[in-house]
Design an enzyme around this catalytic site. Structure first.
Site, PDB file in Angstrom:
ATOM      1  N   GLY A 229       0.775  -1.238   0.000  1.00 57.66           N
ATOM      2  CA  GLY A 229       0.000   0.000   0.000  1.00 57.66           C
ATOM      3  C   GLY A 229       0.798   1.274   0.000  1.00 57.66           C
ATOM      4  O   GLY A 229       0.452   2.203   0.727  1.00 57.66           O
TER       5      GLY A 229
ATOM      6  N   GLU B 284      -3.141  -2.194   6.837  1.00 58.09           N
ATOM      7  CA  GLU B 284      -4.413  -1.786   6.213  1.00 58.09           C
ATOM      8  C   GLU B 284      -4.449  -2.197   4.748  1.00 58.09           C
ATOM      9  O   GLU B 284      -5.510  -2.582   4.234  1.00 58.09           O
ATOM     10  CB  GLU B 284      -4.620  -0.273   6.391  1.00 58.09           C
ATOM     11  CG  GLU B 284      -3.878   0.661   5.431  1.00 58.09           C
ATOM     12  CD  GLU B 284      -2.354   0.648   5.575  1.00 58.09           C
ATOM     13  OE1 GLU B 284      -1.870   0.252   6.638  1.00 58.09           O
ATOM     14  OE2 GLU B 284      -1.653   1.040   4.623  1.00 58.09           O
ATOM     15  N   ASP B 285      -3.301  -2.171   4.087  1.00 55.45           N
ATOM     16  CA  ASP B 285      -3.256  -2.492   2.658  1.00 55.45           C
ATOM     17  C   ASP B 285      -3.683  -3.947   2.400  1.00 55.45           C
ATOM     18  O   ASP B 285      -4.488  -4.237   1.521  1.00 55.45           O
ATOM     19  CB  ASP B 285      -1.865  -2.218   2.069  1.00 55.45           C
ATOM     20  CG  ASP B 285      -0.721  -2.832   2.866  1.00 55.45           C
ATOM     21  OD1 ASP B 285      -0.962  -3.380   3.958  1.00 55.45           O
ATOM     22  OD2 ASP B 285       0.427  -2.767   2.390  1.00 55.45           O
ATOM     23  N   PHE B 286      -3.165  -4.855   3.221  1.00 54.44           N
ATOM     24  CA  PHE B 286      -3.486  -6.280   3.073  1.00 54.44           C
ATOM     25  C   PHE B 286      -4.997  -6.504   3.205  1.00 54.44           C
ATOM     26  O   PHE B 286      -5.613  -7.220   2.413  1.00 54.44           O
ATOM     27  CB  PHE B 286      -2.728  -7.070   4.148  1.00 54.44           C
ATOM     28  CG  PHE B 286      -2.990  -8.544   4.136  1.00 54.44           C
ATOM     29  CD1 PHE B 286      -2.269  -9.383   3.302  1.00 54.44           C
ATOM     30  CD2 PHE B 286      -3.950  -9.104   4.969  1.00 54.44           C
ATOM     31  CE1 PHE B 286      -2.511 -10.750   3.299  1.00 54.44           C
ATOM     32  CE2 PHE B 286      -4.190 -10.468   4.977  1.00 54.44           C
ATOM     33  CZ  PHE B 286      -3.468 -11.288   4.138  1.00 54.44           C
TER      34      PHE B 286
END
Ligand SMILES: CCCCCCCC/C=C\CCCCCCCC(=O)N[C@@H](CO[C@@H]1OC[C@@H](O)[C@H](O)[C@H]1O)[C@H](O)/C=C/CCCCCCCCCCCCC
Ligand SMILES: O=c1ccn([C@@H]2O[C@H](COP(=O)(O)OP(=O)(O)O)[C@@H](O)[C@H]2O)c(=O)[nH]1
Length: 501
Positions: A274, A299-301
């Site tokens: 991210g 948060e990206d995952f």
């Protein structure tokens, strides 16, 4: 008492013979002494086992056929990894040659370019921050706004922002200071006010390291137009900087990361980082919006996972992300790798804890060398050397493909940087495994559990009692016990250890 054995019936090589000698030893002396005598005699008199199966069978008193099956099964595993790794290497090299750096033409796909809200989370200053920010201020995209989110009111990034706002008065730009209360993830905490105030549906999260240009934004916007796509992300890479640390980073992103990123993409598996991505705000809002993802550290995952579960595809941008930082060092690189590895270990323990290290060049090379010796009697040193040479060559080809123009260093620097990267992996892995739940990012240390789904801010008392260290102080010749005031991360970090001691 040792088991009594009929010495006359012995002589079934080698286990029974050893037991027979053990039996003789029992008559000779003490318990322990008899074991030693027997073991030494067994090795001296009887020729030792020559195959792995015989060795295990002898050690563990198990029948040799069973062991040969067990050992044979273990010896097959590296060939499965080789098959997978070959696919990964070939598909990613082909991808870099045929798909990467091939920009989509937005005007062919879209009649009117949509507006883009660019969110830049900022904390601290790197010598190249101004250059990175300026590359966003000077975008010649027809409709965009810059949402600059600064962690707190005394952050030095504010000076840079103010300078650029004055230099580019026509750029639609807003400043948000202090983040949104109640969000754990520091980056999401910082970005949340900007995200909530965004006026366009297309959001571009572009972290402070990223240097941008108009062509790559156009390409990402074009890729986001498909109704089946909700996320377009850039594969992480680096700009050309001087120094060995910068070379190590370039080698890592251009070989290992690029390999998985591109190969997984060809398999339809989302591999997403991210640091620079475009998404549809309307779709993320149906998943409770960006702030909701602030309860995860990665948060990206989870954004990628939830969007994927909603049936959306993810696209990889044609241009790799240009991380443009000047203040890199090998220690900072290693710390970042440990932080990421700990995140992956929490979220995907089997993949990150077993599959990923087993597909690194050194562990796989050692494993495969043993297997080649076991099955074919090939000299393991020779096998390992060939394995490393092929791996090194393919990595060089891969890196050249991702770079797409001449590298900023020669082959010798590549060799040194590559060796450092490949060897560091082992230290990174062990440092990440010990203290896996504790992740330091920004100003805080966090504690993760439940596959990365539970996140809390860690207080020193949560981990300060965990490691008791024996310390020898040469000046006083005193040996003492000390409780390490941190987790094993400090213990394994030579600089921190010096400070602690
Ligand atoms: C039979 C052999 C199988 C081998 C399998 C090997 C598996 C290798 C898996 C992954 C390696 C890819 C590494 C990519 C780089 C990941 C970088 C990373 O860890 N990023 C994490 C942190 O991101 C930062 O968070 C803060 C943000 O501000 C930053 O900008 C971010 O960069 C990120 O949270 C983790 C992402 C995980 C991505 C990996 C997804 C891979 C899924 C693979 C599934 C494998 C299935 C294998 C099946 C055969
Ligand atoms: O406490 C923090 C830590 C990071 N960031 C921002 O989050 C982004 C990613 O941070 P970093 O580069 O440290 O993450 P990495 O890419 O190393 O995971 C950057 O824009 C930082 O400015 C932030 O706003 N607050």
């Amino acid at each position: 008492m040792l088991p009594s054995l009929d010495c006359k019936s012995a002589a079934l090589w080698p286990m029974d013979a050893a037991k027979c000698l053990l039996c003789a030893g029992e008559h000779l002396g003490s318990h322990l002494g008899s074991h030693l005598v027997a073991a030494a005699a067994a090795w001296a008199v009887i020729s030792p086992p020559t195959t792995t199966s015989e060795m295990f069978a002898w050690w563990l008193s198990m029948d040799e056929v069973t062991w040969s099956y067990i050992v044979g099964s273990f010896a097959i595993v590296p060939w499965i990894f080789y098959a997978f790794t070959s696919y990964v290497f070939i598909s990613s090299i082909l991808y870099s040659r045929c798909r990467l750096h091939h920009l989509s033409d937005p005007y062919r796909l879209i009649e009117q370019l949509p507006g883009v809200s660019v969110i830049k989370p900022l904390m601290g200053v790197d010598p190249l921050l101004e250059e990175n920010l300026e590359s966003h201020f000077s975008l010649s995209y027809p409709k965009f706004e810059l949402l600059l989110c600064v962690q707190d009111a005394d952050d030095p990034a504010l000076d840079v922002v103010e300078r650029l706002c004055k230099k580019y008065p026509c750029t639609d730009c807003r400043l948000f200071i202090g983040g949104k209360d109640g969000i754990m993830n520091p980056m999401v905490h910082n970005m949340a006010p900007g995200y909530n105030a965004a006026k366009y549906d297309v959001i571009w999260v572009s972290t402070s390291r990223i240097k941008a240009n108009t062509e790559l934004l156009m390409d990402m916007v074009a890729k986001l137009q498909s109704p089946r796509v909700a996320l377009v992300h850039q594969m992480p890479f680096t700009t050309d900087q001087v120094g060995l640390a910068a070379a190590v980073e370039k080698v890592y992103f251009g070989t290992n990361v690029a390999r998985y990123y591109q190969a997984f993409h060809t398999m339809g598996v989302s591999c997403f980082t991210g640091m620079s991505y475009l998404l549809k705000k309307s779709e993320l809002d149906t998943l409770n919006g960006l702030s909701w993802f602030g309860k995860f550290l990665a948060e990206d995952f989870f954004i990628a996972k939830f969007l994927h579960e909603k049936g959306f595809r993810h696209q990889v941008a044609a241009v790799p992300a240009q991380q443009n930082v000047a203040s890199s060092s090998i220690a900072a690189y290693k710390d970042r790798m440990v932080r990421w590895m700990r995140l992956r270990l929490n979220m995907m323990p089997f993949v990150a804890g077993f599959l990923e290290p087993m597909n690194e060049s050194i562990p796989l090379g050692i494993y495969a060398s043993w297997s080649a010796w076991h099955f074919f009697g090939i000299n393991p040193y020779l096998w390992f050397s060939c394995h490393w040479l092929v791996w090194f060559t393919l990595d060089y080809i891969q890196l050249k493909g991702v770079q797409n123009h001449s590298l900023p260093f020669g082959k010798l620097t590549f060799l040194v940087a590559w060796l450092i990267r490949e060897s560091l992996v082992i230290f990174v892995y062990f440092e990440a495994v010990f203290g896996v739940r504790y992740i330091k990012w920004g100003k805080r240390t966090y504690r993760l559990s439940n596959f990365g789904e539970s996140l809390e801010i860690s207080t020193p008392s949560m981990y300060s009692h965990r490691f008791l260290v024996i310390v020898f102080e040469p000046s006083t010749h005193i040996i003492s016990q000390k409780i390490l005031g941190g987790d094993i991360y400090n213990f394994l970090n030579p600089v921190a250890s010096l400070t602690v001691f």
